[in-house]
Design an enzyme around this catalytic site. Structure first.
Site, PDB file in Angstrom:
ATOM      1  N   SER A 147       0.854  -1.186   0.000  1.00 56.96           N
ATOM      2  CA  SER A 147       0.000   0.000   0.000  1.00 56.96           C
ATOM      3  C   SER A 147       0.889   1.236   0.000  1.00 56.96           C
ATOM      4  CB  SER A 147      -0.890   0.014   1.256  1.00 56.96           C
ATOM      5  OG  SER A 147      -1.543   1.266   1.410  1.00 56.96           O
ATOM      6  N   TYR A 160      -1.479  -1.069  10.457  1.00 53.03           N
ATOM      7  CA  TYR A 160      -1.608  -1.246   9.017  1.00 53.03           C
ATOM      8  C   TYR A 160      -0.336  -0.794   8.308  1.00 53.03           C
ATOM      9  CZ  TYR A 160      -3.848  -1.089   4.390  1.00 53.03           C
ATOM     10  OH  TYR A 160      -4.186  -1.293   3.075  1.00 53.03           O
TER      11      TYR A 160
END
Length: 261
Positions: A147, A160
Site C-alpha cells: 500500500s 496497518y
C-alpha cells in the site's frame, strides 16, 4: 472448496484474499487472460461467488485463514494436488482492509497482531508454502500487494502501516534470496475503489467528490483493474528483468504536494 479439472497446461496463479476487492478483480482478470486461478480467502460466501464467476474448469477456491500456519499448510497440500506441475505466480493480497486502529496508547497487542498476521505473516507463510511449486516453473514470480501507506500515513494507522511497510521489506529480501529462479515484486495501491467488487450483500458504487478526483494528477480515483493489470504485467515475461521493486499505482497522488488552505 470448488475445483475443476487440472489437466490444462495454462499458467497457474494463486491469489490470497481473492473473495473480494482487489483479489476478486485480479482473479477474474487472470481468468480472462486464460490462466488457471486458485483463490484463497477466509470468507466462504465470497469465495462461492467467485467460483461461480470463474470459467468452468479454470478455477479452484479454498477457504483458508492465511495468517494461520496449519491452515496454509492444508491449503497448499490441496493446491499441490490440483497444480502438480507447479504454479507460475503467487499474489499475496490478503489483509485487513481498514487501516484505522485508533490511538497508539489504546492499541492492544492482540489487535496489532491481527493486522500483522493478516498481511505480513500471511505473505511469509504462503510464500514459504508456495516455493516448491514456484520452483517447478520457469519465470515464476511473487507479487506482494502492499500500500502507499507503507510510504506515508494518516493518524491512527500504526499497525496497518507497519504491516505494509514490512511487506515491502520482505519483498526485496525475497527477491535477493529467491533469485534468479523466482522474481518478487510489490504493488503499492493508492486510493482504489473496491466497492463494486465486494461480496454481493456488501457491494456498492463509489461516491467520489470532485475534490477526491482532483487529488490525483490523472484526474480520477483508481480502479481494481488498474491493480490487476499491473500484477499481470509483473507476472509476465515482459517484466522478466524486474525484481525487488515497489511499483506505486496511485494516479500520482503521492507525488502531489498538498498545502492546507
Amino acid at each position: 472448496m470448488t475445483a475443476a479439472s487440472s489437466t490444462s497446461a495454462a499458467p497457474t496463479i494463486v491469489i490470497t484474499g481473492a473473495g473480494a476487492g482487489i483479489g476478486r478483480g485480479t482473479a477474474l482478470h487472470f481468468a480472462a487472460l486464460g490462466w488457471r486461478v486458485i483463490g484463497l480467502d477466509r470468507d466462504a460466501a465470497a469465495l462461492k461467488e467467485l467460483a461461480a464467476m470463474l470459467p468452468r474448469g479454470q478455477g479452484l477456491t479454498i477457504t483458508c485463514d492465511v495468517g494461520r500456519e496449519k491452515a496454509v499448510a492444508r491449503a497448499f497440500a490441496r493446491i499441490a494436488q490440483w497444480a502438480a506441475q507447479g504454479i507460475d505466480c503467487l499474489v499475496n493480497n490478503a489483509g485487513i482492509a481498514s487501516p484505522d486502529c485508533g490511538p497508539l496508547e489504546d492499541l492492544a497487542l492482540a489487535d496489532w497482531q491481527r493486522w500483522i498476521d493478516a498481511s505480513l505473516t500471511a505473505a511469509f507463510l504462503c510464500s514459504r508454502a508456495a516455493l516448491p511449486l514456484l520452483r517447478r516453473r520457469d519465470g515464476a514470480s511473487v507479487v506482494n500487494v502492499a500500500s502507499t501507506r507503507a510510504l506515508q500515513s494518516e493518524p491512527d494507522t500504526y499497525a496497518y502501516a507497519a504491516a505494509k511497510g514490512g511487506l515491502c521489506a520482505l519483498t526485496h529480501a525475497m527477491a535477493v534470496g529467491l533469485g534468479p529462479q523466482v522474481r518478487v515484486n510489490a504493488v503499492l495501491p493508492g486510493w482504489i475503489e473496491t466497492g463494486p467488487w465486494q461480496r454481493a450483500d456488501r457491494a456498492h458504487d463509489g461516491d467520489h467528490r470532485p475534490i477526491d478526483e482532483a487529488q490525483h494528477p490523472v484526474g480520477r480515483v483508481g480502479t481494481v483493474h488498474d491493480i490487476a493489470a499491473t500484477i499481470a504485467w509483473l507476472a509476465s515475461a515482459d517484466a522478466g528483468f524486474v525484481t525487488g521493486q515497489q511499483i506505486v499505482v496511485d494516479g500520482g497522488m503521492t507525488r502531489k504536494m498538498i498545502y492546507a488552505e
